[in-house]
Design an enzyme around this catalytic site. Structure first.
Site, mmCIF file in Angstrom:
data_model
loop_
_atom_site.group_PDB
_atom_site.id
_atom_site.type_symbol
_atom_site.label_atom_id
_atom_site.label_comp_id
_atom_site.label_asym_id
_atom_site.label_seq_id
_atom_site.Cartn_x
_atom_site.Cartn_y
_atom_site.Cartn_z
ATOM 1 C CG LEU A 177 -1.976 -1.052 1.362
ATOM 2 C CD1 LEU A 177 -2.859 -0.767 2.568
ATOM 3 C CD2 LEU A 177 -2.835 -1.112 0.117
ATOM 4 C CB CYS A 209 -2.687 -0.405 -8.060
ATOM 5 S SG CYS A 209 -2.651 -2.159 -8.395
#
Ligand code: UDX
Ligand code: UDX
Ligand code: ADP
Length: 465
Positions: free
Chosen positions: A223, A278
């Site tokens: 992340l 993403c």
């Protein structure tokens, strides 16, 4: 322990190319990729390699080499789970579109389903690898399901995030900056499972590039990596607006700051906005997790990256409208590019979708040319926003297989994707066939601005006067 059979659940943009490369590099491992989507599996098995469901430079050759040798695509999820000693979960984890965490949290229903399928089918011990991007601590949920619903078999759970970028997936897989493997570092079984996966990558990646961490660090690193990359784009895009109001040139600023080795030169290209499956999803996830721990300042900080990106897309559309005398109603606008970046047919979160939506709200007529994206995909992307009905979307926007036809009779051409071929088009011919004043809005700064101005175009590029 040596891995002999791998199963990958999910034959998408991540699972397909990753498994193709593993199979090519590890002829001693048998790799089965399964998916519930029969169409997709059929396409992966197509004799004609142009029909593979994922377009990536170099992928076709690898599939041709490994398919039928030690790489197989099929829909028998249960059978593939049973045979394998290592199972990769590579299913989609889109942002939730309903309920708690709507618009922010990742929807983990496919992941949960996978875990339940693995638990039900497994008859021997397995190593389960999270490949999809997941919120921190998902491994724990997977472990819980496996341990509570299984047949008493043992599972080790690893996190092995994917860092490949689309369009360069094969290069990134063949020669990665690093491979990250997170696992249970505290137990011998955990370390053994990590070692088994290290050995798989060790077939072609230097050991010092394979990093091992605990599961949570690995999940959070994925992340964080995407959040940092997206933040660079939003940072440069924020400054592009300032450049347009001054006489600074964002490309010169990028070059000047990029030479500082602490900053680095990559990912500093101002654009109409980042897209892809993403960046936005992962940042929203980070924001959601931070908020759920009560870390409001942290959440607000990262959320700003998304806000600037939305602002950049909107600003580009508004600029087109303003330049066309504040009305685009009934005017033809040609889009060059629909994919979220060049060299891919992927359109998820592409800036083009949002710019189109904005212009269609103003009643514009859009004709799109993209070398790799099919018209049905463009329409389904627009339909997904729910801004107007399907019939109107198809009436107002259409695809055109020839770029010159797409631009014919248009008031403006907008470049939304940086496909190389756009640079070498016959721009004189495009100009001759457009309405005047002919305008070009280069959202990717790929065209030769001076050359276009010499032809007679009015040209707008991001971040320059
Ligand atoms: C900075 C710029 O580095 C320099 O190029 C510019 O000309 C002037 O401003 P300086 O303020 O001397 O230089 O120090 P720098 O090493 O950049 O550190 C600034 C602050 O950031 C320090 O308080 C440092 O402790 C902190 N820092 C730096 C961190 O907290 N973490 C880091 O990873 C790096
Ligand atoms: C990204 C990460 O790079 C990859 O490591 C991760 O595994 C998945 O997410 P991807 O989404 O495939 O990969 O593409 P990327 O090249 O990162 O580009 C994302 C978006 O940012 C694109 O829309 C691109 O056009 C845009 N971008 C990128 C810019 O606008 N400017 C830049 O300088 C770089
Ligand atoms: P990514 O970019 O993460 O690879 P994709 O959407 O391209 O995402 O691919 C994910 C794939 O996973 C899809 O083809 C979808 O059909 C498949 N999938 C989702 N859930 C399951 C499941 N339970 N079993 C098998 N395949 C699944």
């Amino acid at each position: 322990m040596k891995v002999e059979k791998i199963c990958c659940i999910g034959a998408g943009y991540v699972g397909g190319p990753t498994m193709a490369v593993i199979a090519q590099k590890c002829p001693d491992i048998y790799v089965t990729v399964v998916d519930i989507n029969e169409e997709r599996i059929k396409a992966w098995n197509d004799e004609n390699l142009d029909n593979l469901p994922v377009y990536e430079p170099g992928l076709d050759k690898i599939v041709a080499e490994a398919r039928g040798r030690n790489l197989r695509f099929c829909t028998n999820v249960e059978g593939a789970i049973q045979e394998a000693d290592m199972i990769f979960i590579s299913v989609n984890t889109p942002t939730k579109t309903y309920g708690e965490g709507k618009g922010q949290a990742a929807d983990l229903k496919w992941i949960e389903l996978c875990a339940r399928q693995i638990a039900a089918a497994a008859e021997s011990d397995k190593i389960v690898v999270e490949k999809s991007t997941l919120p921190v601590r998902t491994a724990e949920a997977i472990r819980d399901i496996l341990e509570n619903t299984g047949n008493g078999t043992k599972f080790q759970i690893l996190s092995n995030p994917e860092f490949l970028a689309e369009g360069t997936a094969i290069e990134d897989l063949m020669d990665p900056d690093r491979v990250l493997i997170g696992g249970d570092t505290k137990t011998a079984e955990g370390r053994e499972a990590m070692e088994a996966l290290v050995d798989v990558y060790g077939h072609w990646v230097a050991r010092e590039k394979i990093l091992t961490t605990n599961v949570w660090s690995s999940e959070l690193s994925k992340l964080t990596a995407n959040a940092f990359l997206a933040q660079r784009v939003s940072s440069i895009n924020a400054l592009s607006e300032l450049c347009e109001s001054t006489e600074a040139d964002i490309n010169e600023v990028s070059r000047a700051i990029g030479t500082d080795s602490r900053i680095g030169s990559k990912f500093l290209k101002a654009s109409v906005g980042f897209g892809g499956s993403c960046f936005q999803k992962d940042i929203l996830n980070l924001v959601y997790i931070s908020r759920s721990y009560g870390l409001t300042s942290v959440a607000d900080y990262w959320e700003q990256v998304i806000k600037i990106n939305d602002h950049q897309k909107g600003r580009f559309a508004k600029n087109i409208i303003r330049s066309l005398y504040n009305t685009v109603s009934g005017k033809k606008i040609a889009f060059l590019g629909w994919a979220f970046k060049k060299d891919t047919n992927d359109t998820r979160e592409s800036a083009a979708i949002y710019v189109a939506d904005h212009l269609l709200n103003e009643d514009a007529k859009i004709t799109v040319f993209d070398p790799k994206v099919r018209e049905e995909q463009m329409h389904s992307d627009l339909d997904y926003l729910n801004s107007r009905n399907k019939v109107d979307n198809r009436k107002l926007m259409k695809a055109e297989p020839c770029p010159y036809e797409a631009c014919k009779g248009a008031h403006a051409v907008a470049v939304l994707t940086e496909w190389d071929e756009f640079i070498d088009y016959d721009w004189q011919k495009i100009y001759d066939n457009m309405l005047k004043p002919a305008q070009v809005f280069d959202g990717r700064s790929v065209l030769d601005k001076q050359k276009l101005r010499d032809i007679g175009f009015r040209v707008y590029t991001i971040g320059t006067a």
